[in-house]
Design a protein around this motif. Structure first.
Motif, PDB file in Angstrom:
ATOM      1  N   GLN A 103       0.896  -1.156   0.000  1.00 36.56           N
ATOM      2  CA  GLN A 103       0.000   0.000   0.000  1.00 36.56           C
ATOM      3  C   GLN A 103       0.937   1.209   0.000  1.00 36.56           C
ATOM      4  O   GLN A 103       1.602   1.474   1.002  1.00 36.56           O
ATOM      5  CB  GLN A 103      -0.871  -0.022   1.265  1.00 36.56           C
ATOM      6  CG  GLN A 103      -1.890   1.094   1.305  1.00 36.56           C
ATOM      7  CD  GLN A 103      -2.619   1.186   2.647  1.00 36.56           C
ATOM      8  OE1 GLN A 103      -2.148   0.670   3.654  1.00 36.56           O
ATOM      9  NE2 GLN A 103      -3.739   1.866   2.659  1.00 36.56           N
ATOM     10  N   LYS A 107      -3.482   5.168   3.464  1.00 35.21           N
ATOM     11  CA  LYS A 107      -4.664   6.027   3.270  1.00 35.21           C
ATOM     12  C   LYS A 107      -5.864   5.522   4.046  1.00 35.21           C
ATOM     13  O   LYS A 107      -6.982   5.971   3.822  1.00 35.21           O
ATOM     14  CB  LYS A 107      -5.029   6.078   1.785  1.00 35.21           C
ATOM     15  CG  LYS A 107      -4.008   6.785   0.908  1.00 35.21           C
ATOM     16  CD  LYS A 107      -4.599   6.913  -0.485  1.00 35.21           C
ATOM     17  CE  LYS A 107      -3.551   7.269  -1.509  1.00 35.21           C
ATOM     18  NZ  LYS A 107      -4.044   7.096  -2.869  1.00 35.21           N
ATOM     19  N   HIS A 111      -8.744   1.489   2.142  1.00 36.69           N
ATOM     20  CA  HIS A 111      -7.809   1.531   1.014  1.00 36.69           C
ATOM     21  C   HIS A 111      -6.875   0.323   1.048  1.00 36.69           C
ATOM     22  O   HIS A 111      -6.564  -0.278   0.011  1.00 36.69           O
ATOM     23  CB  HIS A 111      -7.014   2.843   1.050  1.00 36.69           C
ATOM     24  CG  HIS A 111      -6.044   2.986  -0.074  1.00 36.69           C
ATOM     25  ND1 HIS A 111      -4.692   2.817   0.097  1.00 36.69           N
ATOM     26  CD2 HIS A 111      -6.231   3.242  -1.393  1.00 36.69           C
ATOM     27  CE1 HIS A 111      -4.089   2.980  -1.063  1.00 36.69           C
ATOM     28  NE2 HIS A 111      -4.997   3.246  -1.975  1.00 36.69           N
ATOM     29  N   GLU A 218     -13.829   1.237  -4.156  1.00 37.98           N
ATOM     30  CA  GLU A 218     -13.300   2.078  -5.238  1.00 37.98           C
ATOM     31  C   GLU A 218     -13.991   3.436  -5.293  1.00 37.98           C
ATOM     32  O   GLU A 218     -13.433   4.396  -5.786  1.00 37.98           O
ATOM     33  CB  GLU A 218     -13.470   1.350  -6.589  1.00 37.98           C
ATOM     34  CG  GLU A 218     -12.284   0.447  -6.865  1.00 37.98           C
ATOM     35  CD  GLU A 218     -12.537  -0.574  -7.982  1.00 37.98           C
ATOM     36  OE1 GLU A 218     -11.572  -1.216  -8.398  1.00 37.98           O
ATOM     37  OE2 GLU A 218     -13.699  -0.739  -8.416  1.00 37.98           O
ATOM     38  N   ILE A 228      -9.703   6.485   4.188  1.00 35.18           N
ATOM     39  CA  ILE A 228     -10.744   5.676   3.541  1.00 35.18           C
ATOM     40  C   ILE A 228     -11.065   4.535   4.503  1.00 35.18           C
ATOM     41  O   ILE A 228     -10.216   3.675   4.776  1.00 35.18           O
ATOM     42  CB  ILE A 228     -10.264   5.169   2.165  1.00 35.18           C
ATOM     43  CG1 ILE A 228      -9.977   6.388   1.260  1.00 35.18           C
ATOM     44  CG2 ILE A 228     -11.307   4.241   1.543  1.00 35.18           C
ATOM     45  CD1 ILE A 228      -9.373   6.059  -0.085  1.00 35.18           C
TER      46      ILE A 228
END
Ligand code: UTP
Length: 289
Positions: A103, A107, A111, A218, A228
């Motif tokens: 990653q 985030k 995510h 998404e 997120i």
């Protein structure tokens, strides 16, 4: 459908555990003599899953190294006849098929889970947070959740009842009891105020999720803390399809939190053969005055 894959998000920054997490990932910090993430992988394997994806990030290579072979160590243990230690070291490598994906930026948990899309494909999958351990010697928490998944064939959130004054630390489930320990999920609230919490059932680091979550993540923007959030994605998923929560049996530790880490260290110390008697004696006689 069967649950055959598990994902461990382990790319977070670990700000609650600074300064050590500046250079050492919290997922590798040992509880007695074993890194946190090894306990988690052992639970996944004991639940019947062998394909495991670890989501990693900057400074996290040490996590993956732990599951690699170390030929010079194995050679050394062999010539010294330290067979128990040799087996212990080899078992770590042989235990599971471990895959990784990075990653690029931390985030948020939603995510991080989205980074598993290619690995997971079109199947239900398990998610266990890299800093969340559950002790249940006879019946691993994830195994209990897989049984519930097999019965309901839909997403399962691992929950436990937390003290009412603590609800603001967790994602909280709003739902109705369907059968012993199983609840329908009607809504989810991330970190509600004590007055607004719809129940005391908190989501605690274990999930089985249908692949429909990826399309939702998404399109999920930043939520609480500018991250997120997986809870935001799950909330939308629960509006689209049936979702259940399962109150799993086991002692759970949030080892990404200093107090949780210390509780785990003491309690696992007291469960460690060869250490328990002396350690108990030490704790009994402890006097810091
Ligand atoms: P936490 O909620 O504990 O967040 O993540 P964190 O950022 O790691 O730690 P604090 O709150 O700053 O102390 C739960 C799990 O999700 C992973 C973490 O590594 C941890 O295992 N995670 C979190 C990710 O993989 N990526 C993220 O962007 C955030």
């Amino acid at each position: 459908m069967e649950v055959k894959k598990a994902v461990i998000p382990a790319a977070g920054l670990g700000t609650r555990f600074l300064p050590v997490t500046k250079s050492v990932p919290k997922e590798i910090l040992p509880i007695v003599d074993k890194p946190t993430i090894q306990y988690i992988i052992e639970e996944i394997v004991a639940s019947g899953i062998e394909d495991i994806l670890i989501i990693t990030g900057r400074n996290k290579e040490i996590i993956i190294n732990h599951f690699d072979q170390v030929p010079e160590l194995e050679f050394n243990l062999k010539i010294k006849g330290k067979n128990a230690e040799l087996k212990m070291v080899q078992d770590i490598t042989d235990m599971a098929n471990i895959f990784t994906v990075r990653q690029g930026e931390a985030k948020g948990l939603g995510h991080a889970v989205l980074c598993a899309k290619e690995f997971v494909g079109d199947e239900p999958f398990a998610v266990i947070l890299g800093d969340d351990i559950v002790y249940n010697h006879d019946n691993p928490a994830l195994k209990q959740m897989i049984r519930v998944f097999n019965e309901h064939q839909t997403s399962v959130l691992g929950v436990q009842t937390v003290p009412h004054e603590d609800v603001s630390k967790y994602g909280i489930v709003q739902g109705k009891e369907l059968s012993d320990y199983v609840y329908s999920v009607e809504d989810l609230v991330e970190k509600p105020s004590i007055e607004d919490a719809p129940s005391d059932l908190a989501i605690l680091g274990r999930y089985i999720i249908t692949p429909d979550i990826f399309e939702i993540l998404e399109h999920t923007g930043k939520g609480a803390g500018g991250e997120i959030q997986l809870t935001d994605g799950l909330r939308r998923l629960a509006k689209r399809q049936k979702m259940v929560a399962y109150d799993f049996a086991g002692r759970r530790y949030d080892v990404g939190d200093k107090l949780g880490f210390l509780e785990a260290t003491v309690e696992y110390g007291l469960r460690t053969p060869g250490l328990e008697t002396k350690f108990k004696e030490y704790l009994k006689n402890l006097d810091l005055s």
